[in-house]
Motif scaffolding. Structure first.
Motif, PDB file in Angstrom:
ATOM      1  N   MET A 107       0.836  -1.200   0.000  1.00 33.86           N
ATOM      2  CA  MET A 107       0.000   0.000   0.000  1.00 33.86           C
ATOM      3  C   MET A 107       0.875   1.257   0.000  1.00 33.86           C
ATOM      4  SD  MET A 107      -3.157   0.958   2.567  1.00 33.86           S
ATOM      5  CE  MET A 107      -2.204   0.490   4.020  1.00 33.86           C
ATOM      6  N   GLY A 108       1.894   1.277   0.856  1.00 33.74           N
ATOM      7  CA  GLY A 108       2.768   2.438   0.916  1.00 33.74           C
ATOM      8  C   GLY A 108       3.526   2.661  -0.374  1.00 33.74           C
ATOM      9  N   SER A 109       4.121   1.605  -0.916  1.00 35.56           N
ATOM     10  CA  SER A 109       4.894   1.726  -2.159  1.00 35.56           C
ATOM     11  C   SER A 109       4.015   2.173  -3.315  1.00 35.56           C
ATOM     12  CB  SER A 109       5.557   0.390  -2.495  1.00 35.56           C
ATOM     13  OG  SER A 109       6.465   0.014  -1.490  1.00 35.56           O
ATOM     14  N   PHE A 110       2.802   1.639  -3.367  1.00 39.00           N
ATOM     15  CA  PHE A 110       1.863   1.990  -4.440  1.00 39.00           C
ATOM     16  C   PHE A 110       1.487   3.471  -4.362  1.00 39.00           C
ATOM     17  CE2 PHE A 110      -2.533   1.911  -6.252  1.00 39.00           C
ATOM     18  CZ  PHE A 110      -2.191   1.530  -7.539  1.00 39.00           C
ATOM     19  N   GLY A 115       2.388   9.298  -6.075  1.00 38.23           N
ATOM     20  CA  GLY A 115       2.596  10.664  -5.614  1.00 38.23           C
ATOM     21  C   GLY A 115       1.661  11.099  -4.507  1.00 38.23           C
ATOM     22  N   ILE A 116       0.890  10.165  -3.933  1.00 38.72           N
ATOM     23  CA  ILE A 116      -0.045  10.511  -2.859  1.00 38.72           C
ATOM     24  C   ILE A 116       0.674  10.636  -1.520  1.00 38.72           C
ATOM     25  CG2 ILE A 116      -2.075   9.677  -1.564  1.00 38.72           C
ATOM     26  CD1 ILE A 116      -3.091   8.480  -4.180  1.00 38.72           C
ATOM     27  N   ILE A 117       1.714   9.834  -1.320  1.00 39.00           N
ATOM     28  CA  ILE A 117       2.537   9.930  -0.108  1.00 39.00           C
ATOM     29  C   ILE A 117       3.882  10.534  -0.472  1.00 39.00           C
ATOM     30  CG2 ILE A 117       3.774   8.633   1.660  1.00 39.00           C
ATOM     31  CD1 ILE A 117       1.543   6.655   1.781  1.00 39.00           C
ATOM     32  N   SER A 120       9.048  12.655   2.532  1.00 42.93           N
ATOM     33  CA  SER A 120       9.746  13.729   3.237  1.00 42.93           C
ATOM     34  C   SER A 120       8.788  14.685   3.940  1.00 42.93           C
ATOM     35  CB  SER A 120      10.613  14.524   2.259  1.00 42.93           C
ATOM     36  OG  SER A 120       9.807  15.148   1.272  1.00 42.93           O
ATOM     37  N   ASN A 121       7.491  14.498   3.700  1.00 39.04           N
ATOM     38  CA  ASN A 121       6.497  15.400   4.290  1.00 39.04           C
ATOM     39  C   ASN A 121       5.200  14.628   4.552  1.00 39.04           C
ATOM     40  OD1 ASN A 121       5.242  17.762   5.188  1.00 39.04           O
ATOM     41  ND2 ASN A 121       4.548  18.290   3.116  1.00 39.04           N
ATOM     42  N   LEU A 122       5.233  13.769   5.572  1.00 38.52           N
ATOM     43  CA  LEU A 122       4.055  12.953   5.865  1.00 38.52           C
ATOM     44  C   LEU A 122       2.954  13.819   6.466  1.00 38.52           C
ATOM     45  CD1 LEU A 122       5.686   9.728   7.412  1.00 38.52           C
ATOM     46  CD2 LEU A 122       5.028  10.167   5.037  1.00 38.52           C
ATOM     47  N   PHE A 193      -9.106   3.805   1.281  1.00 37.60           N
ATOM     48  CA  PHE A 193      -8.856   4.577   2.494  1.00 37.60           C
ATOM     49  C   PHE A 193      -8.646   6.082   2.279  1.00 37.60           C
ATOM     50  CE2 PHE A 193      -7.814   4.103   7.047  1.00 37.60           C
ATOM     51  CZ  PHE A 193      -8.688   3.069   7.322  1.00 37.60           C
ATOM     52  N   PRO A 194      -7.911   6.514   1.264  1.00 40.72           N
ATOM     53  CA  PRO A 194      -7.722   7.971   1.097  1.00 40.72           C
ATOM     54  C   PRO A 194      -9.021   8.768   0.994  1.00 40.72           C
ATOM     55  CG  PRO A 194      -6.093   6.802  -0.195  1.00 40.72           C
ATOM     56  CD  PRO A 194      -7.042   5.758   0.336  1.00 40.72           C
ATOM     57  N   PRO A 195     -10.043   8.313   0.241  1.00 37.63           N
ATOM     58  CA  PRO A 195     -11.297   9.082   0.232  1.00 37.63           C
ATOM     59  C   PRO A 195     -11.950   9.161   1.614  1.00 37.63           C
ATOM     60  CG  PRO A 195     -11.242   7.564  -1.623  1.00 37.63           C
ATOM     61  CD  PRO A 195     -10.085   7.218  -0.742  1.00 37.63           C
ATOM     62  N   ILE A 196     -11.836   8.089   2.389  1.00 40.57           N
ATOM     63  CA  ILE A 196     -12.380   8.106   3.750  1.00 40.57           C
ATOM     64  C   ILE A 196     -11.649   9.153   4.581  1.00 40.57           C
ATOM     65  CG2 ILE A 196     -12.643   6.763   5.869  1.00 40.57           C
ATOM     66  CD1 ILE A 196     -12.961   4.268   4.143  1.00 40.57           C
ATOM     67  N   GLN A 197     -10.326   9.181   4.442  1.00 39.13           N
ATOM     68  CA  GLN A 197      -9.534  10.153   5.187  1.00 39.13           C
ATOM     69  C   GLN A 197      -9.866  11.587   4.758  1.00 39.13           C
ATOM     70  OE1 GLN A 197      -5.571   8.698   4.338  1.00 39.13           O
ATOM     71  NE2 GLN A 197      -5.537   7.425   6.173  1.00 39.13           N
TER      72      GLN A 197
END
Length: 519
Positions: A107-110, A115-117, A120-122, A193-197
């Motif tokens: 999930m993180g790598s994808f 470009g969603i994550i 350097s700036n979480l 998950f991103p739309p929920i967030q």
């Protein structure tokens, strides 16, 4: 699915989810003590705490406790996979860990590739989990993976593959299939998950614009989203961004509720503002110190008498970090999964607590960042009364909230016969004296349920010896267990029987497993 199967499934889920929950009280106590004795306000009063020995000691206590708190999602994944596994549980537990880390890694790598994550700036909702930068799905992600892994494990742990793939036969197939399936789960969640967030972040603007109703929504949402690990989307934007307010204090512009509250504390003549205080969880002081303490007493009082000592130990260990430091999860998780309706009631009462504290302008911060409810009430409330803390309202509202929680929880537990800790054997009579030695009793129980070959699994809860059977029709009549085997009762479910032996059940489980030669 018939009623007995549904009942059995919910009991199993409650039992499995209680395993990680029981780790929380000790972690909460360690973190609570460590945080309390490193609090800046306390150190001002007791300067002897400000030396390298005490600083290191209490820091180590916090770090030790946070091993559980920071990894609770992983623990859920492992415990659910382990608990639901029919056999070869060690493989299931290992696969639970592999599945959780695979899900997060993919999930993180994808999301990084898309470009969603930005590593350097979480932003809120993104974090590093054991070195893997990914979305923070909280306990929700751990539960998903635990259920997925347990399903795969039970379906395939005896699989026989073609000779060319024979290296993956049996349990060796489980980690392999887990990694593959968890990868797809990770990709799926990266879209879900991103739309929920984002929706939760948008709701922050609504909360900020609706006054006293917004205070209710803030408190209610922050609690109700806790089980899914999404509650930080409610409070973090208010803590550290302009949503929590922008004020000029001491000639400087400050934004974010936490920063503004701290600036008020450190600036002579500055007065508290309830529109800031509500975002630093003033309502939590009320329900953490008094409300949940009343709930704990209700859980203890409604437990079966034979189980009250055990329940008291659990509740005391959970109340200490809750009331003192605002670490509420150990207590909340003790009833969240076994009685979700109670958590809904608790979330509603939490929202009302924010309304009350808003109306009376109770300006005392609640989170552990300010020392937790008790220390914050003393140092930020009583000692800063001249800033308009209105600390005395806690002495009025607190006992009222204790009583409300106690009676609401007690009524709900009894009315709906909720299986909160200690109530699994509600129907038990006083334990009978077992006239048979254990060496004789265990073989007799085995014979009464149809012999060794009829027993598939042996488990136990507080008071029941739970046997999963091949054929439930050959079990002897209920009266036989009561009259000949000194049982307090027997409950027949779709997959087996639950023989009520009170506090001896756990010992009988161990001895029966040894007698049968099973794991």
């Amino acid at each position: 699915m018939d009623k007995n199967k549904i009942f059995s499934s919910f009991q199993k889920l409650g039992k499995v989810l209680m395993a990680p929950v029981l780790l929380l009280p000790i972690s909460g106590i360690l973190v609570g003590i460590g945080s309390a004795f490193t609090n800046a306000s306390l150190i001002k009063v007791a300067p002897f705490l400000d030396n390298s020995f005490f600083s290191l000691l209490f820091q180590l206590m916090k770090e030790a406790g946070n091993v559980v708190n920071n990894n609770i999602s992983i623990i859920f994944a492992i415990c659910i996979a382990y608990g639901y596994a029919k056999s070869e549980k060690a493989t299931a537990a290992l696969s639970g860990f592999l599945g959780y880390m695979t899900m997060n890694t993919v999930m993180g790598s994808f999301l990084i590739a898309r470009g969603i994550i930005d590593t350097s700036n979480l932003i809120t909702g993104q974090k590093s989990i054991l070195g893997v930068v990914t979305l923070d799905t909280g306990v929700f992600g751990g539960i998903i993976i635990g259920i997925v892994v347990s399903y795969l494990h039970n379906k395939y742990y005896k699989i026989q593959l073609p000779p060319v793939l024979g290296i993956f036969n049996g349990t060796r197939f489980i980690p392999a299939i887990t990694i593959i399936v968890a990868s797809f789960v990770g990709i799926g969640l990266s879209f879900i998950f991103p739309p929920i967030q984002n929706a939760l972040q948008l709701s922050s603007e609504f909360i900020n614009s609706t006054g006293v109703f917004g205070a209710f929504v803030y408190g209610f949402s922050e609690r109700i989203l806790l089980p899914f690990g999404l509650h930080h989307f409610i409070y973090l934007p208010f803590f550290f961004t302009s949503l929590g307010g922008v004020m000029e204090i001491g000639g400087q512009t400050v934004e974010g509720a936490v920063n503004i509250y701290n600036a008020i504390l450190n600036t002579p003549g500055s007065m508290f503002d309830i529109n800031i205080s509500r975002y630093v969880m003033n309502g939590k002081v009320l329900f953490a110190m008094f409300g949940l303490t009343g709930a704990a007493l209700a859980i203890y009082k409604t437990a079966h008498k034979d189980n009250r000592k055990k329940v008291a130990s659990l509740m005391i260990a959970a109340v200490i970090p809750c009331a003192l430091m605002g670490i509420t999860e150990p207590l909340e998780y003790s009833f969240l999964f076994v009685a979700p309706i109670l958590f809904g009631v608790h979330a509603l009462l939490s929202g009302i607590a924010y309304i009350l504290t808003y109306i009376v302008s109770f300006n005392v911060a609640g989170p552990s960042a300010f020392g937790g409810p008790l220390l914050s009430w003393i140092f930020n409330g009583i000692l800063n009364a001249d800033k308009g803390s209105n600390w005395y309202w806690l002495l009025i509202l607190g006992p009222i909230y204790f009583i409300i929680y106690y009676y609401v929880f007690k009524f709900t537990i009894i009315k709906f016969n909720l299986k909160t800790p200690g109530r699994e054997a509600e129907e038990n009579k006083d334990e009978k004296v077992n006239k048979n030695s254990t060496d004789n009793l265990i073989p007799m129980i085995v014979e009464a349920v149809g012999g060794k070959e009829n027993i598939l699994k042996v488990e136990a809860c507080f008071t029941r010896l739970r046997l999963t059977l091949e054929d439930t029709e050959i079990v002897k009549p209920n009266e036989y267990f009561k009259n000949e085997l000194s049982a307090n009762g027997i409950v027949k479910v779709s997959e087996g029987v639950q023989i009520i032996y009170g506090n001896k059940a756990s010992v009988y489980k161990t001895e029966m497993r040894e007698f049968l030669g099973i794991e």
